[in-house]
Motif scaffolding. Sequence first.
Motif, PDB file in Angstrom:
ATOM      1  N   TYR A 101      48.507  53.103  32.105  1.00  0.00           N
ATOM      2  CA  TYR A 101      47.519  52.949  33.183  1.00  0.00           C
ATOM      3  C   TYR A 101      47.971  53.851  34.330  1.00  0.00           C
ATOM      4  N   PRO A 102      47.716  55.162  34.201  1.00  0.00           N
ATOM      5  CA  PRO A 102      48.380  56.116  35.095  1.00  0.00           C
ATOM      6  C   PRO A 102      47.947  56.040  36.555  1.00  0.00           C
ATOM      7  N   LYS A 103      46.684  55.691  36.828  1.00  0.00           N
ATOM      8  CA  LYS A 103      46.225  55.622  38.223  1.00  0.00           C
ATOM      9  C   LYS A 103      45.677  54.228  38.466  1.00  0.00           C
ATOM     10  N   ARG A 104      46.526  53.393  38.997  1.00  0.00           N
ATOM     11  CA  ARG A 104      46.090  52.005  39.189  1.00  0.00           C
ATOM     12  C   ARG A 104      45.102  51.897  40.338  1.00  0.00           C
ATOM     13  N   SER A 105      44.092  51.100  40.112  1.00  0.00           N
ATOM     14  CA  SER A 105      43.034  50.947  41.109  1.00  0.00           C
ATOM     15  C   SER A 105      43.550  50.160  42.309  1.00  0.00           C
ATOM     16  N   PRO A 106      43.114  50.529  43.527  1.00  0.00           N
ATOM     17  CA  PRO A 106      43.466  49.733  44.713  1.00  0.00           C
ATOM     18  C   PRO A 106      42.627  48.458  44.830  1.00  0.00           C
ATOM     19  N   HIS A 107      41.605  48.328  44.004  1.00  0.00           N
ATOM     20  CA  HIS A 107      40.672  47.196  44.052  1.00  0.00           C
ATOM     21  C   HIS A 107      41.413  45.918  43.641  1.00  0.00           C
ATOM     22  N   SER A 108      41.300  44.859  44.459  1.00  0.00           N
ATOM     23  CA  SER A 108      42.078  43.630  44.191  1.00  0.00           C
ATOM     24  C   SER A 108      41.705  43.020  42.841  1.00  0.00           C
ATOM     25  N   LEU A 109      40.439  43.166  42.442  1.00  0.00           N
ATOM     26  CA  LEU A 109      39.994  42.632  41.160  1.00  0.00           C
ATOM     27  C   LEU A 109      40.770  43.271  40.010  1.00  0.00           C
ATOM     28  N   HIS A 110      40.879  44.600  40.035  1.00  0.00           N
ATOM     29  CA  HIS A 110      41.606  45.312  38.988  1.00  0.00           C
ATOM     30  C   HIS A 110      43.100  44.962  39.037  1.00  0.00           C
ATOM     31  N   GLN A 111      43.606  44.766  40.252  1.00  0.00           N
ATOM     32  CA  GLN A 111      45.028  44.397  40.388  1.00  0.00           C
ATOM     33  C   GLN A 111      45.287  43.024  39.766  1.00  0.00           C
ATOM     34  N   ASP A 112      44.326  42.117  39.901  1.00  0.00           N
ATOM     35  CA  ASP A 112      44.480  40.786  39.285  1.00  0.00           C
ATOM     36  C   ASP A 112      44.636  40.906  37.774  1.00  0.00           C
ATOM     37  N   PHE A 113      43.808  41.750  37.153  1.00  0.00           N
ATOM     38  CA  PHE A 113      43.900  41.913  35.696  1.00  0.00           C
ATOM     39  C   PHE A 113      45.246  42.534  35.300  1.00  0.00           C
TER      40      PHE A 113
END
Length: 246
Positions: A101-113
């Motif tokens: 997952y080379p570019k992790r999203s700053p979106h909290s939803l994606h961070q939860d997953f």
Amino acid sequence: MNHSSNEPEPEPIEPVRYLSKADAAAIETELLRDYRFGQQQLIEIWGHACAIAIAKAFPLSSLSKKQPTVLVVCGPEQNGSIGLVCARHLRIFEYEPTIFYPKRSPHSLHQDFTVQCEKMDIPFLSYLPTEVQLINDAYNLVIDAILGPETDHMDVREPYAGILVTLKQIKIPIASLDVPSGWDADEASTDGINPDVLISLTAPKKCAASFPGKHFLAGRFLPYDIQKKYELNLPEYPGTDCFIEL
């Protein structure tokens, strides 16, 4: 045996509708706005259905190497999060996923997953293995959750352009989620990767009409009014299954 001439003709079965990028986006907007689905809920439904379809296409017993290892390559948008959910469910189904997952999203939803996967002890790689490593390092399968229908296929930037080059070279099977990365959702492409399996979500996209591999439709949850409004003509799913092979 003579049939009486007044027997009703069977109703012709309408073909499944293949969605344009615009219609797919409109359906998702209606689900969120009018039907009060949550974004996290939709991603969970799709990712879970993808994991079940992959387990059907690649059963544990069929994977030849010692461990049922799966490399899940996730992009920065919603398709990547569907990949994260898929990886978590595959772990529960006793596969051994690893995530790149080379570019992790700053979106909290994606961070939860992401956190959910980390808490399941799913390893995250800091680099994509080379073609040789992918073949020799005992991955049975690659899941392409990189670029979804929302991505402009003409604007694939690094690191994803390089990832697609690597994935075009490998011989192990690839399963793509919703749209094969590098394809335009509205038309078949020769630029992107060539997966062995495609798992369309909600309804198949136009680009899948000429897809030559094994094609599943996953995510059996659409309200009937939306199905009717967009004339989706979805197939009859067997029993309680959340996916069907098209």
